[in-house]
Design a protein around this motif. Structure first.
Motif, PDB file in Angstrom:
ATOM      1  N   LEU A  86      -8.684  -3.223  -0.457  1.00  0.00           N
ATOM      2  CA  LEU A  86      -7.515  -3.699   0.277  1.00  0.00           C
ATOM      3  C   LEU A  86      -6.283  -2.822   0.070  1.00  0.00           C
ATOM      4  O   LEU A  86      -5.368  -2.839   0.905  1.00  0.00           O
ATOM      5  CB  LEU A  86      -7.206  -5.141  -0.133  1.00  0.00           C
ATOM      6  N   LEU A  87      -6.240  -2.066  -1.028  1.00  0.00           N
ATOM      7  CA  LEU A  87      -5.135  -1.129  -1.231  1.00  0.00           C
ATOM      8  C   LEU A  87      -5.491   0.277  -0.787  1.00  0.00           C
ATOM      9  O   LEU A  87      -4.613   1.139  -0.661  1.00  0.00           O
ATOM     10  CB  LEU A  87      -4.717  -1.103  -2.705  1.00  0.00           C
ATOM     11  N   ARG A  93       0.831  -1.204   0.000  1.00  0.00           N
ATOM     12  CA  ARG A  93       0.000   0.000   0.000  1.00  0.00           C
ATOM     13  C   ARG A  93       0.865   1.252   0.000  1.00  0.00           C
ATOM     14  O   ARG A  93       0.616   2.209  -0.749  1.00  0.00           O
ATOM     15  CB  ARG A  93      -0.909   0.018   1.239  1.00  0.00           C
ATOM     16  N   THR A  94       1.881   1.257   0.836  1.00  0.00           N
ATOM     17  CA  THR A  94       2.745   2.427   0.971  1.00  0.00           C
ATOM     18  C   THR A  94       3.607   2.626  -0.267  1.00  0.00           C
ATOM     19  O   THR A  94       3.729   3.736  -0.794  1.00  0.00           O
ATOM     20  CB  THR A  94       3.647   2.279   2.208  1.00  0.00           C
ATOM     21  N   SER A  95       4.204   1.537  -0.731  1.00  0.00           N
ATOM     22  CA  SER A  95       5.151   1.634  -1.843  1.00  0.00           C
ATOM     23  C   SER A  95       4.481   2.019  -3.149  1.00  0.00           C
ATOM     24  O   SER A  95       5.088   2.683  -3.995  1.00  0.00           O
ATOM     25  CB  SER A  95       5.890   0.301  -2.018  1.00  0.00           C
ATOM     26  N   LEU A  96       3.239   1.598  -3.344  1.00  0.00           N
ATOM     27  CA  LEU A  96       2.564   1.832  -4.619  1.00  0.00           C
ATOM     28  C   LEU A  96       1.590   3.006  -4.566  1.00  0.00           C
ATOM     29  O   LEU A  96       0.805   3.196  -5.501  1.00  0.00           O
ATOM     30  CB  LEU A  96       1.809   0.567  -5.046  1.00  0.00           C
ATOM     31  N   ALA A  97       1.654   3.787  -3.506  1.00  0.00           N
ATOM     32  CA  ALA A  97       0.691   4.879  -3.336  1.00  0.00           C
ATOM     33  C   ALA A  97       0.728   5.869  -4.492  1.00  0.00           C
ATOM     34  O   ALA A  97      -0.298   6.438  -4.873  1.00  0.00           O
ATOM     35  CB  ALA A  97       0.954   5.600  -2.009  1.00  0.00           C
ATOM     36  N   ALA A  98       1.898   6.090  -5.079  1.00  0.00           N
ATOM     37  CA  ALA A  98       2.034   7.073  -6.158  1.00  0.00           C
ATOM     38  C   ALA A  98       2.196   6.426  -7.526  1.00  0.00           C
ATOM     39  O   ALA A  98       2.447   7.121  -8.511  1.00  0.00           O
ATOM     40  CB  ALA A  98       3.218   7.985  -5.873  1.00  0.00           C
ATOM     41  N   SER A  99       2.078   5.114  -7.604  1.00  0.00           N
ATOM     42  CA  SER A  99       2.291   4.401  -8.866  1.00  0.00           C
ATOM     43  C   SER A  99       0.965   3.966  -9.470  1.00  0.00           C
ATOM     44  O   SER A  99      -0.003   3.711  -8.755  1.00  0.00           O
ATOM     45  CB  SER A  99       3.168   3.160  -8.630  1.00  0.00           C
ATOM     46  N   PRO A 100       0.906   3.846 -10.795  1.00  0.00           N
ATOM     47  CA  PRO A 100      -0.313   3.311 -11.421  1.00  0.00           C
ATOM     48  C   PRO A 100      -0.472   1.828 -11.094  1.00  0.00           C
ATOM     49  O   PRO A 100       0.494   1.060 -11.164  1.00  0.00           O
ATOM     50  CB  PRO A 100      -0.090   3.534 -12.914  1.00  0.00           C
TER      51      PRO A 100
END
Length: 710
Positions: free
Chosen positions: A321-322, A277-284
């Motif tokens: 969930l994300l 969740r944290t790592s992909l917060a700014a990614s598509p």
């Protein structure tokens, strides 16, 4: 393929002007009985830009022969002729013939090695400048380091050196999109353990996830990559994986041969989810359809509805969930392969899929081209145009090497491949490139991270998102979706999907019979049965299918006809009347149904029953309908009727039940006799009543006379 490989090897040998071996037969004999390991440790700078840049090469050589060795010499070998295309680069890399190594220009590129004991390693180092190596133009050049003995090359390590001086015009800056998958196989059959006393805990068919998310597990490596990936990387996440891991954050159960083993809440599962969740917060992020169904197989076997439901449920689960919005309109099919049927099925889904990510073999250029084609093109579907993005096979393989390699060698190859694409003749417009490793990859975090960092600093590349890549003037004509018989055989078979189809139908009925007609509680379980993961594990898939079928059947049986047993006949008193048929609801939700009753022998028993409104039955209650039946004249004894429960929209619910009806009807003569007997009995009763009244009256008169006499 053999003829092509031979041709490439010959072209490589001609291009690189191979050094002639003094004694080929002797060299072959030595190589066959001796073994050395040559390793290139560093090349700095990895992309020289000026003629006077000092390039430092370092590495080691190890004696693996098992005996002491002397007279060894390490040589830096290079060639001033650059590669002219990617095919020659590939041929050079796969060539294991030491006779085709680049030549050694001078004695300054060689050094003697002290005698080596068995297993001993020695370091080597060379320096050179582009001008010394004869490098003049932008391009990719062959580099190798070999170890020789008595002038006979014994072992070598090949790589590439990209020389990138300032040029006019500059090489085009190609767009590069990286797609990384987070896809696994299903680990549950039903959502929860249906066994008594399980308290609704999740039931897993294995405990592999707990190993995969910790230590050096595959999913732990994926999470490590996510922590350092550029925000332009597009992530394809399979929601049933998130669903399974979320279930593991609470107490859960793992099925064993003798039952189920209870497991405590898994803290690592929660941590893995938090990391993503944290790592992909700014990614598509793209949500893969729930459980990653085999869309091509579903299209070919008549299970079209499941694809749409998988897309819907996948988006819902991933978003929840994300904790963020996700895309559901992009599809990355199993093996990166689609045929027109599967494409049409995706295009007509509620969340219309308008973009697909495909393998290069699925959409080849037509006619074939000698350069690297643009990644984007347009396909026609039954619901309009769909953008197809074709992954570059060689760049994708570098993210998931199958043979032995190092971060350095893979990085040098990546630099060389992308530089070669930029330098291909006749290409003046920027093109689009896509990298997509296999969907259930087992990555090396340090390698993948290094390649992504390298991509972000190369002047001929521009990292971008997958969504930003669109067909352009650089796009080339393609042959259309190429889907072979061999591809078709890889799908989930009709034999495998037939019981899945049956389970899906029954699961749908458990929802249709309810008053609210909500989504089936078995939706996720059914979709897991269609996962493309079972292509290579049909035995496991069948086992999961059997478990889901058992659970669905048990749930269906919670709506049942009361006492529907052949040894308990229902009695029809007389030639006509009504027979009550009751249905018990133990489903846990209010239901509404129709009861269809048909005589199995209309010559003996006629049933005239038409239910105008559905019968509503509350939770834990029973409902009854009165079914008129008429026994034919002269009929007496047992006959049967078939009772079929149906949902409000007329679908058969469960198997039809046969009920025994016992008739006691009478003939016309028997009716007269019975009527006459009743008349006689009535007359006798009336006579008796009159006689008794007369006797009581006489007795009263006698008493009155006695009273008067006294």
């Amino acid at each position: 393929m053999i003829r092509k490989a031979t041709l490439l090897a010959v072209l490589s040998a001609v291009l690189l002007a191979p050094m002639a071996a003094a004694a080929p037969s002797t060299a072959a004999a030595i190589v066959s009985r001796q073994s050395f390991a040559v390793t290139i440790m560093s090349i700095s700078p990895d992309i020289p830009k000026n003629l006077t840049d000092v390039i430092k090469f370092t590495g080691t050589v190890r004696n693996d022969t098992g005996v002491p060795q002397s007279g060894l010499r390490v040589r830096l070998r290079y060639q001033p002729q650059r590669f002219t295309d990617r095919a020659l680069m590939a041929a050079y890399q796969t060539d294991q013939n030491v006779a085709t190594l680049p030549r050694t220009p001078s004695s300054n590129s060689a050094m003697d090695i002290e005698p080596l004991a068995p297993g001993q390693t020695a370091r080597w180092e060379f320096t050179a400048t582009p001008v010394q190596m004869g490098l003049r133009e932008f391009g990719v050049y062959p580099i190798a380091v070999d170890v020789s003995q008595h002038l006979v090359s014994l072992a070598a390590q090949r790589t590439y050196l990209t020389y990138a001086p300032a040029t006019v015009p500059k090489p085009p800056r190609n767009k590069l999109a990286i797609a990384l998958p987070v896809i696994d196989q299903p680990h549950r059959a039903t959502d929860v353990d249906p066994a008594p006393g399980a308290n609704g805990e999740a039931l897993f068919v294995d405990d592999k996830l707990s190993q995969s998310i910790t230590g050096r597990g595959r999913l732990a490596d994926v999470a490590a990559i996510a922590r350092s990936a550029p925000p332009s990387v597009t992530w394809f996440i399979e929601p049933s994986l998130l669903d399974d891991l979320n279930a593991m954050t609470r107490n859960y159960r793992v099925r064993k041969k003798d039952g189920a083993e209870r497991k405590p809440a898994n803290a690592e599962a929660g941590q893995w989810l938090t990391t993503m969740r944290t790592s992909l917060a700014a990614s598509p992020v793209v949500a893969v359809p729930y459980a990653d169904p085999d869309v091509a197989a579903l299209a070919h076997q008549g299970l079209d509805d499941l694809t749409n439901r998988a897309i819907q449920l996948g988006g819902q689960k991933a978003k929840a969930l994300l904790g963020r919005d996700v895309k559901t309109t992009v599809n990355w099919p199993a093996s990166g392969l689609l045929d027109p049927d599967a494409l049409d099925l995706l295009s007509v889904s509620d969340d219309k899929v308008d973009r697909v990510l495909l393998n290069s073999t699925n959409l080849p250029p037509e006619p074939p081209v000698t350069f690297t084609p643009d990644a984007a093109t347009t396909l026609d579907s039954v619901n309009g145009p769909v953008t197809a993005l074709v992954a570059d096979p060689e760049l994708s393989r570098l993210f998931e090497p199958t043979g032995s390699t190092t971060v350095l060698l893979s990085t040098q190859r990546f630099i060389a491949e992308t530089a070669m694409i930029a330098a291909e003749p006749g290409q003046t417009r920027p093109r689009s490139l896509v990298i997509a490793p296999s969907r259930r990859w087992d990555p090396i975090p340090t390698l993948v991270t290094s390649l992504m960092k390298t991509a972000s600093r190369l002047p001929w590349l521009q990292l971008t998102t997958l969504e930003s890549i669109k067909p352009s003037k650089a796009s080339v004509p393609r042959a259309g979706l190429t889907y072979s018989d061999a591809d078709r055989k890889e799908e989930l078979s009709a034999k495998y999907l037939e019981p899945v189809k049956d389970v899906a139908l029954k699961a749908q009925l458990t929802a249709l019979i309810t008053t609210n007609k909500t989504q089936s509680s078995f939706d996720a379980a059914v979709l897991r049965l269609t996962s493309s993961a079972w292509r290579n594990s049909t035995r496991m898939g069948r086992s999961v299918t059997n478990r889901v079928n058992t659970a669905v059947t048990e749930r269906m049986n919670k709506v049942e006809i009361v006492e529907a047993r052949p040894d308990r006949p229902r009695t029809l008193a007389g030639s006509n009347g009504v027979v009550p048929i009751s249905v018990r609801n133990s489903l846990g939700a209010p239901i509404a149904l129709y009861i269809d009753v048909k005589s199995n022998n209309p010559n003996l028993l006629r049933v005239e029953f038409e239910q105008e409104e559905p019968l509503s039955i509350g939770v834990g209650q029973s409902g009854t309908v009165q079914v008129p039946m008429t026994a034919m004249s002269g009929t007496s004894g047992d006959t049967t009727v078939t009772v079929q429960l149906r949902t409000a929209d007329g679908k058969a619910y469960g198997k039809p039940q046969r009920l025994t009806i016992r008739t006691t009807g009478y003939t016309g003569v028997a009716s007269v006799i019975v009527g006459a007997a009743l008349t006689v009995m009535l007359a006798a009763v009336v006579t008796r009543v009159v006689r008794r009244r007369s006797e009581r009256k006489s007795a009263r008169s006698a008493r009155n006379r006695e009273s008067e006499t006294v």
